[in-house]
Scaffold this motif. Structure first.
Motif, short mmCIF file in Angstrom:
data_model
loop_
_atom_site.label_atom_id
_atom_site.label_comp_id
_atom_site.label_asym_id
_atom_site.label_seq_id
_atom_site.Cartn_x
_atom_site.Cartn_y
_atom_site.Cartn_z
N ARG A 71 35.08 52.67 49.69
CA ARG A 71 35.24 52.97 48.25
C ARG A 71 33.94 53.51 47.64
O ARG A 71 33.55 53.14 46.54
N LEU A 72 33.30 54.43 48.40
CA LEU A 72 32.00 54.96 47.97
C LEU A 72 32.00 56.46 47.69
O LEU A 72 30.93 57.02 47.47
N CYS A 73 33.15 57.11 47.73
CA CYS A 73 33.11 58.55 47.45
C CYS A 73 34.41 59.05 46.83
O CYS A 73 35.45 58.39 46.91
N SER A 74 34.27 60.21 46.23
CA SER A 74 35.42 60.97 45.73
C SER A 74 35.05 62.44 45.78
O SER A 74 33.87 62.80 45.81
N VAL A 75 36.08 63.28 45.80
CA VAL A 75 35.87 64.73 45.84
C VAL A 75 36.77 65.37 44.80
O VAL A 75 37.95 65.03 44.69
N ALA A 76 36.20 66.31 44.06
CA ALA A 76 36.98 67.12 43.12
C ALA A 76 36.91 68.57 43.59
O ALA A 76 35.84 69.09 43.88
N LEU A 101 44.05 74.22 48.20
CA LEU A 101 45.13 73.22 48.23
C LEU A 101 45.20 72.56 49.61
O LEU A 101 45.44 71.35 49.71
N LYS A 102 44.98 73.33 50.66
CA LYS A 102 44.95 72.76 52.03
C LYS A 102 43.77 71.79 52.18
O LYS A 102 43.88 70.76 52.85
N ALA A 103 42.65 72.11 51.53
CA ALA A 103 41.50 71.20 51.56
C ALA A 103 41.84 69.90 50.83
O ALA A 103 41.51 68.81 51.32
N ILE A 104 42.51 69.99 49.69
CA ILE A 104 42.94 68.80 48.96
C ILE A 104 43.86 67.97 49.85
O ILE A 104 43.72 66.74 49.94
N GLU A 105 44.76 68.64 50.54
CA GLU A 105 45.69 67.95 51.44
C GLU A 105 44.95 67.24 52.56
O GLU A 105 45.22 66.07 52.86
N ALA A 106 43.98 67.91 53.18
CA ALA A 106 43.23 67.32 54.28
C ALA A 106 42.39 66.13 53.81
O ALA A 106 42.34 65.09 54.47
N LEU A 107 41.74 66.29 52.68
CA LEU A 107 40.93 65.20 52.13
C LEU A 107 41.81 64.00 51.79
O LEU A 107 41.50 62.85 52.15
N SER A 108 42.91 64.25 51.13
CA SER A 108 43.83 63.17 50.75
C SER A 108 44.40 62.47 51.98
O SER A 108 44.50 61.24 52.01
N ALA A 109 44.78 63.26 52.98
CA ALA A 109 45.33 62.68 54.21
C ALA A 109 44.31 61.80 54.92
O ALA A 109 44.68 60.84 55.61
N GLU A 135 50.96 70.67 39.36
CA GLU A 135 52.07 70.38 40.28
C GLU A 135 51.66 70.65 41.72
O GLU A 135 51.94 69.84 42.62
N ALA A 136 51.02 71.79 41.96
CA ALA A 136 50.60 72.15 43.32
C ALA A 136 49.55 71.17 43.84
O ALA A 136 49.60 70.75 45.01
N ALA A 137 48.62 70.78 43.00
CA ALA A 137 47.57 69.85 43.41
C ALA A 137 48.16 68.47 43.70
O ALA A 137 47.79 67.82 44.69
N ALA A 138 49.09 68.02 42.87
CA ALA A 138 49.74 66.73 43.09
C ALA A 138 50.53 66.76 44.40
O ALA A 138 50.48 65.80 45.18
N ALA A 139 51.22 67.85 44.66
CA ALA A 139 51.98 67.99 45.92
C ALA A 139 51.04 67.97 47.13
O ALA A 139 51.43 67.51 48.21
N ALA A 140 49.81 68.45 46.94
CA ALA A 140 48.83 68.46 48.03
C ALA A 140 48.14 67.10 48.19
O ALA A 140 47.41 66.88 49.15
N GLY A 141 48.35 66.19 47.23
CA GLY A 141 47.79 64.85 47.36
C GLY A 141 46.70 64.48 46.37
O GLY A 141 46.12 63.40 46.47
#
Length: 179
Positions: A71-76, A101-109, A135-141
């Motif tokens: 619980r030490l990082c986050s990415v925007a 969006l693929k990067a958001i998906e990979a980070l979220s996954a 919507e697209a960002a939420a779908a990507a995670g």
């Protein structure tokens, strides 16, 4: 930096990288400065937040995932438009919306708390896209979303007006009246 972290009176609070300059500039691929910094954050278990337009952030998934587990990082990830033509005008040398969006998906996954940053929001240029971007960002995670409305400090106003006239002459007066 290390000396400060090791001082007895040091109060640990998150450090944000990328608020002024993207930490994943093209030179980062070879220099690996951001990665080295992330390794220090990992070693010292220090909280960090990243803001980027780049997809090179996925190179550092291993470190970011470890930090996220603690619980030490986050990415925007900044994403001001989904329109490829508008992206070329607004941000000519950055990855496409699909790549981000693929990067958001990979980070979220990978379990990394990821948000989307709709920035800059320019009235009559990209403001109508906000819902689709979210919507697209939420779908990507993406877990959260933030926005930054266009700011025009004195030294930037003339440059922005020139850019607006060059790319959107039909809307420039309207945009400036809204800004």
């Amino acid at each position: 930096l290390l000396d400060a972290w090791e001082k007895p009176g040091y109060e640990c609070s998150p450090i944000t990288i990328g608020a002024n300059t993207d930490p994943y500039q093209p030179a980062e691929k070879g220099l690996r400065i951001t990665r080295q910094l992330l390794e220090l954050f990992q070693t010292h278990r220090h909280p960090v937040s990243l803001i980027t337009k780049g997809t090179l952030v996925t190179r550092d998934l291993d470190i970011l995932a470890d930090l996220a587990e603690r619980r030490l990082c986050s990415v925007a990830i900044s994403l001001p438009t989904l329109d490829p033509g508008l992206k070329r005008v607004m941000e000519p040398r950055v990855p496409s919306a699909d790549a981000r969006l693929k990067a958001i998906e990979a980070l979220s996954a990978a379990g990394i708390p990821t948000s989307v940053l709709v920035a800059p929001v320019i009235p009559a240029i990209n403001d109508a896209e906000i819902e689709k971007i979210l919507e697209a960002a939420a779908a990507a995670g993406a877990r959260q979303a933030h926005y930054i409305f266009l700011r025009l400090p004195h030294e930037v106003k003339a440059l922005f007006s020139e850019w607006l006239e060059a790319h959107f002459p039909d809307r420039s007066d309207r945009v400036m009246s809204l800004v």
